[in-house]
Design an enzyme around this catalytic site. Structure first.
Site, PDB file in Angstrom:
ATOM      1  NE  ARG A 143      -2.719   1.221   3.528  1.00  0.00           N
ATOM      2  CZ  ARG A 143      -3.647   1.382   4.481  1.00  0.00           C
ATOM      3  NH1 ARG A 143      -4.923   1.556   4.147  1.00  0.00           N
ATOM      4  NH2 ARG A 143      -3.318   1.341   5.758  1.00  0.00           N
ATOM      5  CG  ASP A 152      -4.724   2.957  11.141  1.00  0.00           C
ATOM      6  OD1 ASP A 152      -5.748   3.611  11.447  1.00  0.00           O
ATOM      7  OD2 ASP A 152      -4.689   2.164  10.183  1.00  0.00           O
TER       8      ASP A 152
END
Length: 542
Positions: free
Chosen positions: A168, A449
């Site tokens: 990613r 996160d």
């Protein structure tokens, strides 16, 4: 074709480069990054400006709808995305995490089908994190990643096929300030994509998979078109057949939710489906409609996947993907095992099981976990309820989703002081870790996160902006928000190790929770704090 020397003219590296990192920052690779930058950066900047204009339109109208100019794409029932690529047919459980060497080994040793190696939300983009992550993936692909830490050895398993690797890259809005081309910082997206592709694409194909990516934070099909153009250039440049690259798009923004068909269409031969990025999606809904009091949401714990706007988002994503023959991936289970409390751990693990059961019954083809222990729970649920490698065949034509469904903010629940303090703790905890170069932080047995920190920050801003009243009868205003912020920062700082960055995090957070200033992204707001820009070195002379 331009020579490597010519491509590297005007390319400078402003971060320290170790001997181990030189195999990533080769003249050939840096020249390729320069080519991507010169080819696509102006379009990227124009698309970012388009986001600003779109926000102004939303502020003015207070709503969103499907695009009339792309109705013909949505109405055409014939076109399809690409058939699943090698290693991506069965993706029932994907583990996600940053690209540090220990995580890479542990993730690839997990009993999962794929590993999403993350340069984005679970990684703080220090120069060393980004380059060492590339080194670690380079080594892992070639099965040269084993290492020793103290007395413990970390080795890749040899008793089975390892999970398929998916990288990613950072979102279009982020830059890599340690790498400049013609005096301009390159896109973090192009930097992460380019280095991984250039070094590993052919090796991955040789080993039976391919260069596969997760694509985050997109806000329109035009941003997907840009990725597709990048893919085409990259494949052409190294002589690789088009369609070898595959990209799974995270639908993490409310604007992208209205353009799912169009996003798959733009990527067609490179599409490997869509993913429900649940926390970023909630963040985007609040962010885009933050000026509209009708979009005020209750405590984060009340905004579950079953509330109307989230349920509609899931159903539309599954129906759209399966109509186009691509995977519809589920969201993250962020729980961490609670080792010292069996009762609490059993409850947390049951919550994971119920969430995965909801996903597989809804029609998802796979799901995410943040910890290897959760993989067995997710696998058990999907194996029982999805005996085939995926359920793309399950069209879910019974799902009917309108624009009103996607914007249905009928979410029961109140706003409490406890909810405010939890948001402050999550935001401060994540920001403090990020400022130390750590991109995912365990808080209350959940792996938080950037996405969850953004939800926390945006809710606090929203509540203060609209002067909501808590369940205890207290009006949320600037003085109240700052009072609680400083209380939480002082408490967290006093309990943490000396040299912690909670007070620095609080100074940044002050401007984000009072309903006044609003940074586009926390990561952009904090980025300069973790950059270590040094004297420029010519890429050609490394």
């Amino acid at each position: 074709m331009a020579t490597i020397e010519k491509l590297n003219q005007g390319v400078s590296i402003l971060g320290n480069v170790t001997e181990a990192q030189k195999k990533i920052l080769t003249p050939e690779a840096t020249g390729f990054i320069a080519l991507l930058h010169r080819s696509f950066n102006e379009t990227r900047k124009a698309l970012l400006q388009r986001r600003v204009i779109r926000q102004q339109e939303i502020d003015k109208t207070g709503t969103l709808d499907f695009l009339p100019e792309t109705k013909h794409i949505r109405d055409n029932k014939i076109w399809r995305g690409a058939p699943p690529a090698p290693g991506l047919v069965d993706r029932r459980v994907e583990i996600t995490g940053p690209t540090d060497r220990k995580m890479v080994v542990n993730a690839l040793n997990s009993n999962v089908w794929t590993y999403m190696a993350d340069f984005e939300d679970s990684s703080a983009p220090t120069w060393d994190n980004m380059i060492n992550g590339q080194v670690n993936l380079y080594d892992a692909i070639r099965k040269q990643v084993d290492f020793k830490q103290g007395e413990k050895e970390y080795k890749l398993r040899t008793d089975r096929v390892l999970p398929t690797l998916i990288a990613r890259a950072r979102g279009w809005h982020l830059e890599e300030k340690h790498f400049t081309v013609d005096g301009e910082a390159v896109s973090g997206s192009l930097f992460d994509f380019g280095l991984y592709f250039f070094h590993n694409a052919q090796e991955l194909v040789k080993r039976g998979t391919g260069p596969y990516y997760y694509l985050p934070k997109m806000e329109s099909h035009l941003e997907a078109r840009l990725w597709n153009d990048v893919f085409c250039l990259a494949q052409d440049y190294i002589g690789m057949p088009r369609g070898t690259i595959r990209g799974t798009v995270l639908i993490e923004t409310i604007t992208a939710a209205f353009e799912m068909d169009e996003i798959i269409y733009e990527l067609r031969e490179h599409s490997s489906g869509l993913n429900c990025g649940r926390w970023d999606y909630i963040f985007s809904v609040i962010k885009k409609f933050r000026q509209n009091p009708a979009f005020v949401l209750p405590d984060r714990s009340a905004v579950t996947m079953t509330v109307p706007f989230m349920d509609a988002y899931v159903r539309l994503l599954i129906k759209t993907c399966h109509a186009r023959g691509v995977h519809a991936m589920g969201g993250m289970a962020a729980q961490i095992p609670i080792k010292d409390n069996k009762e609490a751990n059993d409850k947390a693990m049951d919550n994971v099981r119920q969430d995965k059961l909801r996903e597989v019954r809804a029609g998802h083809d796979g799901t995410w976990v943040a910890h290897p222990v959760l993989a067995s729970i997710a696998s058990e649920v999907f194996n029982e309820h999805m005996p085939t490698p995926n359920q793309i065949w399950n069209r879910r034509e019974d799902y009917q989703v309108s624009s009103n469904d996607l914007l249905n903010m009928n979410v029961p629940g109140g706003i409490t002081e406890e909810g405010i303090r939890k948001n402050l703790n999550i935001g401060l905890g994540y920001m403090e870790g990020w400022l130390r170069g750590v991109g995912c932080v365990p808080i209350n047995y959940l792996m938080e996160d950037a996405a969850t920190a953004e939800v926390s920050r945006s809710q606090l801003w929203q509540w203060c902006r609209h002067g909501v009243k808590t369940s205890e009868g207290k009006v949320v205003d600037k003085s109240y928000a700052l009072k609680l912020l400083h209380e939480q920062a002082d408490e967290l700082s006093s309990k943490a190790q000396k040299g912690n960055k909670y007070q620095l995090a609080a100074r940044y957070f002050e401007g984000q929770v009072t309903g006044e200033e609003y940074a586009d992204f926390l990561t952009s707001l904090l980025y300069n704090e973790i950059t270590n820009v040094g004297p420029a070195q010519s890429a050609a002379k490394l």
